[in-house]
Enzyme design. Structure first.
Site, short mmCIF file in Angstrom:
data_model
loop_
_atom_site.label_atom_id
_atom_site.label_comp_id
_atom_site.label_asym_id
_atom_site.label_seq_id
_atom_site.Cartn_x
_atom_site.Cartn_y
_atom_site.Cartn_z
CD GLU A 62 -45.63 -48.34 20.63
OE1 GLU A 62 -44.52 -48.57 21.12
OE2 GLU A 62 -46.68 -48.81 21.10
CB CYS A 63 -49.71 -49.74 15.78
SG CYS A 63 -50.64 -50.98 14.84
N GLY A 64 -51.59 -47.68 15.53
CA GLY A 64 -52.76 -46.83 15.34
C GLY A 64 -52.40 -45.36 15.38
#
Length: 459
Positions: free
Chosen positions: A329-331
């Site tokens: 997720e994301c990072g």
């Protein structure tokens, strides 16, 4: 657990995070067990409340989750606490939309029957604070508003005057006023406050906030108004038998820590063992790893150290070749691209499981998302929808157009075209969208089932 209290604001930036952490610390010094909560999709503010309480802060989000599920998660987390302290999101009535209350602090307070204390920033107000307070009271009289705290006053006379104006206008008590104190201003950067998982004198900061709150607020009266009728009890976690429990390796260090605590609980209840690892420091994945979760966080801040840990890059490539489920997720997505370009324009080589690079853009992508699974996968059946959120300053450059997307992001208004987002590459699922696993029944069970099927040979 009958005692519960919501600390809300008239807007963002009124100092309620510091005040909430200080109140938690002050209550804990009295020997009380405090369960902290945060309304809305937030990973950073909860780190202060977790530190102050000595136990994990939980999120309450009535846009991503059905209200009855929010109530159930609340009662379960608070069942062994003396009091629950809930920090609101933005202003009291701010939520997912402009014309209704979904996702707002007000909705959560009504759902839980939790008395609300509104924090007013008086730094640029005098008698007008009474008008603002009266508006908060009358906007929705079903909200259990119990009183006010005045913050950032210029001195004793200012504090007494504003408190008097608020009390006269609303007929509700003011539990104290707090002077301006630059020493209690939390440092910030591009995604908001700096989380307490990073190096800093955070214990000292939370202790000072506790002293500050205890000095200026009437905590005995706050405890009195916090008493509320008990909510129906919720059973504790139903942990599956120990046999055949796959290990899910979850990234947790200064660079990766944007993980909802309830997600970990749901995975454990579905039959997994959670083992944390550090992409900054660990040379390999934990023994018996059957799946990997790379949470969001601040990889751009720690990009140099992440780039240097080449042995873990190789371990993730090996896990991907073996078909282990990898959820990023994301990072986590940023980390799996070929490179991260940080806020100073410097490029750092990353894992390279995904083509292209993640570049800090200076522009914020923020908001709730209605996401439809773009194809069949171990995570979700194709076409199934789930609610999540985005919060990032980076963009994925050089993403091949023919790379299968993870999601089709649907317009919440019902108008417009769906937007492809993220990627599916074998058993790798990567996306900028953050999920709360309680948003979709059976989601945690699907994750654990996929990890169980691939576990056994180590990583």
């Amino acid at each position: 657990m009958a005692a519960r209290l919501v600390i809300a604001g008239t807007q963002s930036g009124v100092g309620k995070t510091t005040l909430t952490a200080g109140l938690i610390a002050a209550l804990r010094r009295r020997g009380l067990t405090v369960q902290p909560f945060k309304v809305g999709p937030d990973y950073i503010d909860p780190t202060y409340h977790s530190l102050a309480a000595g136990r994990a802060c939980r999120n309450l989000d009535t846009w991503m989750l059905p209200p009855e599920r929010v109530r159930s998660l609340f009662t379960r987390a608070a069942r062994d606490a003396d009091i629950a302290i809930i920090e609101g999101v933005m202003g009291l009535y701010d939520g997912a939309e402009y014309d209704e209350e979904t996702g707002s602090t007000a909705e959560v307070a009504k759902l839980l029957g939790a008395p609300v204390i509104v924090v007013l920033d008086a730094s640029k107000m005098a008698r007008s604070a009474g008008a603002v307070a009266l508006g908060c009271r009358r906007f929705d009289e079903k909200v259990p508003l119990a009183g006010f705290i005045i913050n950032r006053v210029a001195g004793e006379g200012h504090g007494r005057g504003v408190a008097s104006a608020v009390a006269r206008a609303t007929g509700l008590p003011v539990f104290g006023w707090l002077p301006r104190d630059e020493g209690l201003r939390v440092p910030e950067r591009h995604l908001g406050l700096i989380p307490t998982r990073e190096p800093g004198r955070w214990e000292e900061f939370v202790g000072a906030a506790g002293n500050f709150v205890a000095q200026y607020l009437d905590i005995d009266r706050l405890l009195a108004v916090a008493q509320a009728p008990s909510l129906p009890a919720t059973a504790g976690p139903d942990r599956r038998p120990a046999a055949n429990r796959p290990v899910i390796a979850v990234a947790r260090d200064e660079a990766f820590h944007f993980t909802y605590e309830d997600n970990l609980d749901l995975l454990r209840e579905a039959g997994a063992d959670i083992v944390f690892f550090s992409p900054l420091r660990d040379p390999s994945l934990p023994p018996r790893t059957g799946g990997v979760i790379l949470s969001g966080g601040f990889p751009e801040v720690h990009a140099e150290a992440l780039a240097a840990n080449r042995s873990l890059h190789a371990a993730l490539h090996a896990a991907h070749r073996r078909g282990l489920p990898i959820y990023a997720e994301c990072g986590g997505l940023m980390y799996l691209t070929e490179a991260i370009v940080d806020c100073d324009g410097r490029q750092h080589e990353m894992v390279s499981l995904l083509p292209g690079r993640s570049v800090m853009s200076g522009g914020l992508t923020l908001g709730y998302r209605l996401a439809r699974a773009a194809g069949e996968s171990w995570l979700l059946p194709g076409g199934e929808t789930v609610r999540g959120h985005e919060f990032h300053y980076s963009v994925w450059e050089g993403r091949p157009a023919d790379l299968p997307p993870a999601w089709l992001l649907l317009p919440r208004s019902g108008e417009g075209d769906a937007r492809p987002e993220g990627a599916r590459l074998g058993n790798l699922w990567a996306s900028y969208v953050h999920l709360h696993f309680a948003a979709r029944p059976g989601l945690a069970e699907r994750v654990v089932g996929a990890c169980r099927r691939t576990a056994g040979g180590g990583a």
